[in-house]
Design a protein around this motif. Structure first.
Motif, PDB file in Angstrom:
ATOM      1  N   ILE A   1       0.961  -1.267  -0.050  1.00 46.21           N
ATOM      2  CA  ILE A   1       0.047   0.140  -0.104  1.00 46.21           C
ATOM      3  C   ILE A   1       0.732   1.345  -0.014  1.00 46.21           C
ATOM      4  O   ILE A   1       0.460   2.231  -0.325  1.00 46.21           O
ATOM      5  CB  ILE A   1      -1.050  -0.111   1.175  1.00 46.21           C
ATOM      6  CG1 ILE A   1      -0.340  -0.233   2.475  1.00 46.21           C
ATOM      7  CG2 ILE A   1      -2.145  -1.050   0.949  1.00 46.21           C
ATOM      8  CD1 ILE A   1      -1.112   0.367   3.723  1.00 46.21           C
ATOM      9  N   GLN A   2       2.191   1.027   0.213  1.00 44.56           N
ATOM     10  CA  GLN A   2       3.060   2.260  -0.066  1.00 44.56           C
ATOM     11  C   GLN A   2       3.553   2.408  -1.275  1.00 44.56           C
ATOM     12  O   GLN A   2       4.174   3.581  -1.409  1.00 44.56           O
ATOM     13  CB  GLN A   2       4.360   2.373   1.134  1.00 44.56           C
ATOM     14  CG  GLN A   2       4.126   2.530   2.615  1.00 44.56           C
ATOM     15  CD  GLN A   2       3.546   1.092   3.377  1.00 44.56           C
ATOM     16  OE1 GLN A   2       3.955   0.344   3.049  1.00 44.56           O
ATOM     17  NE2 GLN A   2       3.243   1.647   4.647  1.00 44.56           N
ATOM     18  N   ALA A   3       3.058   1.568  -2.148  1.00 43.79           N
ATOM     19  CA  ALA A   3       3.894   2.022  -3.666  1.00 43.79           C
ATOM     20  C   ALA A   3       3.118   3.309  -4.124  1.00 43.79           C
ATOM     21  O   ALA A   3       1.838   3.564  -3.848  1.00 43.79           O
ATOM     22  CB  ALA A   3       3.475   0.418  -4.369  1.00 43.79           C
TER      23      ALA A   3
END
Lengths: 497, 531
Positions: A223-225
């Protein structure tokens, strides 16, 4: 480690397991893992980012004959073909041309001469010793040529230079061989064991309909991408600020006005008791219209204004004491202030009490630069109420300074406007930028309000939001309020106060 | 607003008391002056248009004196007994003339600077040039009275700054001032001031003579004001005389007209009466008559009590007082605007937006919803940009540049100019503007949307039109049209209730080339006041 484990895609797990036996090339890995080549490549990159595998790249260059080269390999080099023709009886250049064609003969002859395989004596081709030998044994390059018919590792062709001298008859390609092996971290993870339970990438409509999602495990995302940028539509930032001021004025009970931009001098100047000889009423400061040059005057009202200018009419004033010219008052111009709208509303509605405002465009004959625009927005308003006093005007102005400039530190300076008395300038102390002139205000003169039919006090103010808006939007040049730069418009925050 | 420069030392000398810069800074805003800056004792002030008496340090000094409680001398001028005849020949040329003299002047740098500045500022910001009224200053001791003000067709004199005598024609053609003001002079009808021996003092409003100029030895001045606006000539003469009365002893000159005789400058005694209740109601204060009189004195007025009223003498140099409300402002200024307690107005009214603004907001929301970026462009634009479109646009009579010589009648050209400027910005470009345009003389609100993409089609913008018509609740029909800005067969006029309300179509590639737009463009424009 647990977190990494959970984020593993099914393909990543298969690749990790396949690498248990040791270092593998991509194609081997594809076979071992049982998934297609490009899926393996992608999984390897993800694993590398998680530091579970290490990818080594090896570049190998290959060389192969191109179409022209392949023809030489089949039929022999041009000079070889020429030698063969001579052996078969060709004696002159003409004969050669018949056998080889014009173009190839040229190439063949130049190589025959260069390699001293033949000579031309009085138009007749004569073989040298070298030539005669070559007819029997063939030229040395032929072996290399036949080798190059297939794609060959460049390192295996030491004679390549000789071939390359002949121009473009070969093509070079390269291949990158990737070998992947587990890192220490990868090995550890494998030792701990990973379950190869099947996870699913996308939730499909089918799954929802059939309920198969209940038996499905969804792969976890990183989800940090970063996600790709999205173009959205927005409102213009400066207009948004002006709109905010509008909403605030509604909350104070002000009614919005909309009157024409092209005005007669009458509403822009005369009705505001600005004498016809005033310096602003010239083509130097004000834009006039080419066609029609003149408009019409409101008859009764114009008569009262005329008398007020000439002798004060019944306003208690001496008036300007000059001969008022109705033709001058009919001249059409671009309004220089929206006070023309305020006076129109007063004359049209004759409402007491009333509050009106407008935030719209005005025009002054100015040269454009970083601090001047010939076209600008101004916030103009009036309050009409019997026996309203100057203290109430100051109260209203300090409220505006609080709301619009966010400051309680203000100063009132005496000022001059032909249509107000007393007149005042509102100066605000900005927390970081020092003094800012917010605008001018005053109580309409009796010579202004009485001819318009308003026998009550009228406070009037004109506020400029340009400077404040520039501060809020981080602009240094006033022209940028009307920016054409889509990048700026799209990137400017909508929350900016 | 006019700006002037004064020297602090000169100002203090005129005030007759040393007033520090800090004190001056406090006083200036209350006498309608704004301190712009101060460098080495030189002060720059911005004054207001209504107060030509504050265009030099003499006037500022007078106002400061009143404000700090130093009494000003009464303005009265003795008769000099000197005379000037105003000849009939000036009647249709430059009919008005006023003059006076100043004795015992100390002609230092400060005076010369102020005198020149006052002349220039009055010409620029009060008389709108030299046509209506212009000022000349001379050394009184270089010529002999009586004088004649007349018009002559031929004349020879040495103009200021020249060595040799010139004809009037040469003066207008060869000297700097001559060239600047030649347009104010009728050929062969030259206004002149001549002395007893026909020596030329000046050729108003162009130039003085070299013979009568001020020098370091000048002790006495002669001043003339002439022009086409009689009232301005009188006022300017008074302004100059009052200013110079701070520097020397002003005396009048008798002006002989064919039908009358006047002592110049003329000082009128006028008064203005204001009731104390009127003052208090306007300002929301509770002053008694004595306090109000004190405040008027601080503003430079002489005032006396008359029952419930105050009668104020209007100083001869004040031309901006015409209604009792003007005295109210003087009192408020002397009281101090910033000392007045503020009060919020308590008027109950209902807030209300204009219907066209409501409709505009709805249209804006729809286009933002369709992913369009709102932009803001000028209404002032270039006729070059507008000619490609149908319809009439309104031109300015006095444009500053070709870029802004008319008012837009459609929003499309500006939007195309905008996308052209953004040609290196990634596609698609979806922009719109909801703004005013001018139709002949009427202000109208229009909405325009522009779509630029590798494929931008009529159908795409028509879908938007459909959504707008659905949401803003109007029906429309399309009729093929032949606007040259659009591709034939791919454009139409939009009609609603038999009235034309807009245009839709794909922009012609010829126009795209011309505007350096490298991709197809489809546009839509609606007249919001007709839907």
């Amino acid at each position: 480690m647990e977190l990494i484990k959970e984020s593993l895609h099914e393909h990543e797990k298969l690749v990790l397991k396949a690498l248990k036996k040791g270092e593998l090339e991509q194609e081997q890995l594809s076979k071992a893992a049982g998934i297609p080549n490009d899926s393996v490549a992608r999984a390897c990159l993800w694993l590398q980012a998680k530091e579970l595998v290490e990818i080594k790249e090896q570049k190998t260059e290959y060389v192969q004959l191109n179409e022209e080269g392949l023809e030489y390999a089949e039929k022999g080099l041009p000079e070889q073909q020429a030698l063969n023709a001579i052996a078969k009886g060709a004696k002159t250049v003409q004969d050669l041309k018949k056998a080889l064609g014009d173009k190839k003969t040229g190439i063949a002859l130049s190589w025959l001469m260069k390699r001293k395989l033949a000579e031309i004596n009085r138009g007749t081709l004569e073989l040298t010793q070298e030539g005669q030998k070559a007819i029997k044994t063939g030229l040395p390059e032929e072996k290399t040529l036949s080798l190059l018919e297939k794609k060959t590792n460049i390192e295996k062709i030491p004679e390549l230079k000789i071939i390359e001298q002949r121009g473009k008859i070969i093509k070079k390609t390269h291949e990158i061989k990737r070998t992947t092996k587990l890192t220490t971290k990868g090995k550890e993870l494998l030792k701990e064991g990973i379950k190869t339970e099947k996870t699913v990438n996308m939730l499909t409509s089918q799954m929802i309909k059939t309920g198969s999602w209940k038996k499905t495990k969804f792969r976890q995302y990183n989800i940090q991408a970063p996600s790709p940028p999205l173009k959205i539509g927005k409102k213009q930032p400066y207009l948004e600020l002006l709109n905010k001021a509008r909403r605030y004025l509604f909350s104070l009970g002000f009614k919005e006005l909309r009157y024409p931009i092209i005005e007669t001098e009458f509403y822009n100047f005369d009705a505001l008791y600005q004498p016809q000889f005033h310096p602003a009423r010239s083509t130097k400061d004000t834009y006039y219209i080419k066609k029609p040059e003149k408009g019409t005057l409101p008859k009764d009202y114009a008569q009262k204004v005329k008398e007020t200018h000439e002798n004060g009419w019944t306003t208690g004033s001496k008036g300007w004491q000059y001969k008022w010219n109705p033709e001058k008052a009919k001249q059409m111009l671009l309004r220089t202030h929206t006070t023309s709208s305020s006076i129109r509303a007063m004359h049209e509605h004759n409402e007491i009490p009333a509050k009106y405002f407008t935030i719209s465009r005005n025009f002054r004959r100015d040269v454009i630069d970083a601090t001047h625009l010939p076209e600008f927005f101004q916030c103009e308003g009036i309050i009409i109420q019997e026996n309203m006093n100057f203290r109430e005007l100051l109260g209203m102005l300090s409220e505006f300074a609080k709301v619009f400039a966010g400051t309680k530190k203000i100063r009132f300076n005496p000022d001059f406007f032909p249509y107000t008395e007393p007149s005042v300038e509102l100066v605000a102390e900005h927390p970081t930028l020092g003094e800012i002139e917010l605008g001018g205000a005053g109580m309409f003169r009796p010579e202004v309000r009485l001819p318009a039919g308003v026998d009550a006090e009228v406070m009037a103010w004109g506020l400029g939001f340009d400077r404040l808006s520039m501060i809020k939007l981080g602009l240094e040049d006033i022209r940028e309020l009307f920016s054409h730069d889509l990048a700026w418009l799209e990137q400017t925050k909508t929350r900016n106060d | 607003m006019p700006k002037i420069k004064i020297r602090q030392s000169d100002l203090n000398a005129l005030i007759g008391k040393k007033v520090s810069l800090k004190e001056l800074e406090q006083i200036f805003p209350n006498i309608k002056c704004e301190l712009e800056n101060e460098i080495n004792g030189e002060i720059e002030l911005e004054t207001t248009h209504d107060r030509p008496d504050l265009l030099s340090s003499e006037g500022i000094a007078r106002a400061v004196r009143s404000y700090i409680g130093i009494k000003n001398k009464d303005v009265t001028f003795a008769k000099s007994g000197l005379e000037c005849t105003v000849d009939k020949s000036v009647q249709n040329i430059r009919p008005y003339s006023r003059m006076f003299i100043v004795r015992n002047v100390l002609l230092n740098d400060a005076l010369i600077e102020q005198l020149m500045q006052l002349q220039e500022k009055i010409h620029v910001s009060y008389t709108s040039g030299r046509k209506n009224a212009s000022i000349g200053v001379y050394d009184l001791d270089t010529f002999e009275f009586p004088l004649t003000y007349c018009v002559k067709s031929h004349i020879n004199f040495t103009p200021l700054g020249e060595q040799e005598p010139m004809s009037a024609q040469e003066v207008l053609e060869k000297t700097e001032k001559g060239k600047e003001y030649a347009h104010l002079v009728t050929p062969n009808k030259y206004p002149l001031i001549l002395d007893k021996k026909n020596l030329v003092l000046s050729m108003p409003p162009v130039l003085n003579s070299e013979d009568t100029k001020l020098t370091s030895r000048t002790k006495n001045l002669f001043v003339d004001v002439s022009g086409e606006d009689g009232r301005l000539v009188k006022k300017v003469c008074v302004l100059m005389a009052v200013a110079l009365s701070e520097r020397g002893k002003v005396e009048t000159i008798t002006m002989h007209y064919s039908d009358k005789r006047v002592e110049s400058p003329e000082l009128k005694q006028e008064t203005l009466e204001v009731k104390i209740d009127y003052i208090n109601i306007r300002l929301g204060l509770e002053l008694n008559i004595k306090q109000a009189i004190k405040l008027l004195e601080k503003s430079g007025f002489k005032a006396k009590e008359k029952r419930d009223s105050i009668i104020a003498e209007i100083p001869c140099y004040r031309f901006d007082l015409m209604h009792p409300i003007d005295l109210v402002e003087e009192i408020a200024m002397a009281y101090g605007y910033n000392k007045i307690e503020q009060l919020m107005p308590k008027v109950y009214t209902k807030g209300e937006s204009h219907p066209i603004e409501d409709l505009t907001e709805k249209a804006q929301d729809l286009l933002v919803g369709a992913g369009f970026q709102e932009v803001l462009t000028y209404m002032l634009t270039s006729s070059k940009l507008l000619t490609a479109y149908g319809g009439e646009y309104t031109e300015l009579a006095n444009p500053v540049s070709e870029e802004h010589d008319c008012m837009r009648h459609t929003l499309i050209p500006n939007l195309l100019a905008l996308v052209s400027e953004n040609r290196h910005y990634p596609l698609p470009h979806k922009v719109f503007e909801a703004g005013d345009i001018i139709e002949k003389t009427k202000t109208k609100r229009k909405l325009a949307a522009v779509l630029v993409d590798t494929q931008a089609t009529f159908t795409q913008v028509k879908s938007i039109l459909d959504e707008i018509s659905k949401n803003l609740d109007f029906e429309y029909t399309l009729e093929q049209s032949t606007e040259k800005a659009f591709i034939p067969g791919r454009t139409g006029k939009i009609y609603s209730k038999k009235e034309e309300i807009g245009i839709i179509g794909e922009i012609h590639p010829m126009l795209l080339n011309q505007m350096e737009i490298e991709h197809p463009v489809a546009v839509l424009e609606l007249d919001l006041e007709k839907i």
